[in-house]
Design an enzyme around this catalytic site. Structure first.
Site, PDB file in Angstrom:
ATOM      1  N   ASN A  73       0.972  -0.989   0.017  1.00  0.00           N
ATOM      2  CA  ASN A  73       0.409   0.214  -0.185  1.00  0.00           C
ATOM      3  C   ASN A  73       0.828   1.320  -0.254  1.00  0.00           C
ATOM      4  O   ASN A  73       1.685   1.776   1.095  1.00  0.00           O
ATOM      5  CB  ASN A  73      -0.451  -0.485   1.430  1.00  0.00           C
ATOM      6  N   LYS A  75       0.006   4.347  -0.271  1.00  0.00           N
ATOM      7  CA  LYS A  75      -0.385   5.240   0.261  1.00  0.00           C
ATOM      8  C   LYS A  75       0.098   6.800  -0.821  1.00  0.00           C
ATOM      9  O   LYS A  75      -0.159   6.591  -1.439  1.00  0.00           O
ATOM     10  CB  LYS A  75       0.022   5.575   1.778  1.00  0.00           C
ATOM     11  N   GLU A 227      -6.239  -5.106  10.255  1.00  0.00           N
ATOM     12  CA  GLU A 227      -4.868  -3.974   9.963  1.00  0.00           C
ATOM     13  C   GLU A 227      -5.480  -3.384  11.776  1.00  0.00           C
ATOM     14  O   GLU A 227      -6.091  -2.475  11.493  1.00  0.00           O
ATOM     15  CB  GLU A 227      -4.670  -3.265   9.418  1.00  0.00           C
TER      16      GLU A 227
HETATM   17  P1  PGA Z   1       2.430   0.681   7.652  1.00  0.00           P
HETATM   18  O1  PGA Z   1       0.735   0.974   7.243  1.00  0.00           O
HETATM   19  O2  PGA Z   1       2.782  -1.632   7.101  1.00  0.00           O
HETATM   20  O3  PGA Z   1       2.928   0.918   7.172  1.00  0.00           O
HETATM   21  O4  PGA Z   1       2.027   0.044   9.006  1.00  0.00           O
HETATM   22  C1  PGA Z   1       0.185  -0.429   6.366  1.00  0.00           C
HETATM   23  C2  PGA Z   1      -1.258  -0.732   6.050  1.00  0.00           C
HETATM   24  O5  PGA Z   1      -1.818   1.173   6.232  1.00  0.00           O
HETATM   25  O6  PGA Z   1      -1.844  -1.150   5.338  1.00  0.00           O
END
Ligand code: PGA
Length: 310
Positions: A73, A75, A227
């Site tokens: 992801n 983002k 999550e």
């Molecule tokens: P992270 O994010 O691995 O940076 O904790 C996971 C996510 O938001 O799917």
């Protein structure tokens, strides 16, 4: 009675020779058969017993049924240059073929990601709206995502829920429309820190899963991502035991509320500070079928996470 010569022929099993003449069998039974040299008429060796199934297969048969799934992801990060470098790394890395890999790109880079990534790597949008088109400024539809050659969408991510205020109801409607449009859905659920500390983790994730389930007709296109919000982007990964405990309960929920088949086949992936260093232990848990990875999906260590079960 022994045969002439006082001993049985080496070519005979000898089973019939001790039977009184009037009851003499023409063919010995499997029980009498003593070896490959037996020449009794019509004799063939008894079929060998089937080999026992390998122990590993018995223990992990359901795991084996579910293809390991690793989503990245990205983002709202990166640009064409940095994402292009990441894409080159992924395209040239040796990725375990038993892992399904999907990269979640920002909407504006979906086309770029799809056209640059090796076709064996899937692409996901990070959100979509609940209808195909219309006056919804700033939104994108599953139809548009598909038009870019992209097959997946992440829905219900905690940042959509808690930064942008998306309700369970809206997420459910998006899930229904995305699936009807032919997209695969990575449906995210997870409790906040205060909910975990207040002992309501199960209640929270069951409620979120229930709303998603009400909007799913075919679970074949759904990956459930657990999550915990307290683990996302914080560096505080759930322990393998904590992840396994919730995944196991979610699978039991699917078994009780949907079906055995769905419970056995749906991939339940874990997300929250997964790294190259902690992925192997997490991946060894029976009900952890992969990961949704944020920060580490932007780094070369994403390859190690993809290969966590290799
Ligand atoms: P992270 O994010 O691995 O940076 O904790 C996971 C996510 O938001 O799917």
């Amino acid at each position: 009675m022994l045969t002439a010569g006082g001993s049985k022929s080496p070519q005979s099993c000898g089973a019939s020779s001790i039977i009184p003449r009037q009851k003499k069998k023409s063919v010995c039974s499997y029980l009498d058969w003593t070896g490959p040299d037996c020449t009794c008429p019509g004799r063939t060796a008894p079929p060998p017993p089937p080999p026992p199934p390998p122990l590993l297969l018995l223990l992990r048969s359901d795991m084996a049924l579910r293809r390991f799934f690793v989503g990245g992801n990205w983002k709202m990060n990166g640009n064409k240059e940095s994402l292009g470098e990441l894409i080159s790394t992924l395209n040239t890395a040796s990725l375990h073929e038993d892992t399904e890999v999907v990269c979640g790109a920002p909407a504006i880079y979906l086309d770029f990601a799809r056209s640059s990534l090796d076709p064996k790597i899937g692409v996901a949008a990070q959100n979509c709206y609940k209808v195909a088109k219309g006056a919804f400024t700033g939104e994108i539809s599953p139809a548009m995502i598909k038009d870019c050659g992209v097959d997946w969408v992440i829905l219900g991510h905690s940042e959509r829920r808690h930064v942008f205020g998306e309700s369970d109801e809206l997420i459910g409607q998006k899930v229904a429309h995305a699936l009807e449009s032919g997209l695969g859905v990575i449906a995210c659920i997870g409790e906040k820190l205060e909910e975990r500390e207040g002992g309501t983790t199960e209640e929270v994730v069951y409620t979120q899963t229930q709303v998603i389930a009400e909007n799913v007709k075919d679970w074949g296109n759904v990956v459930l991502a657990y999550e915990p919000v307290w683990a996302i982007g914080t560096g505080k990964t759930a322990t393998p035991e904590q992840a396994q405990e919730v995944h196991e309960k979610l699978r039991a929920w699917l078994r009780a509320n949907i079906s055995d088949e769905v419970a056995d086949s749906v991939r339940i992936i874990y997300g929250g500070s997964v790294t190259g260093a902690n992925c192997r232990e997490l991946a060894s848990q029976d009900d952890v079928d992969g990961f949704l990875v944020g920060g580490a999906s932007l780094k070369p260590e994403f390859v190690d996470i993809i290969n966590a079960r290799a």
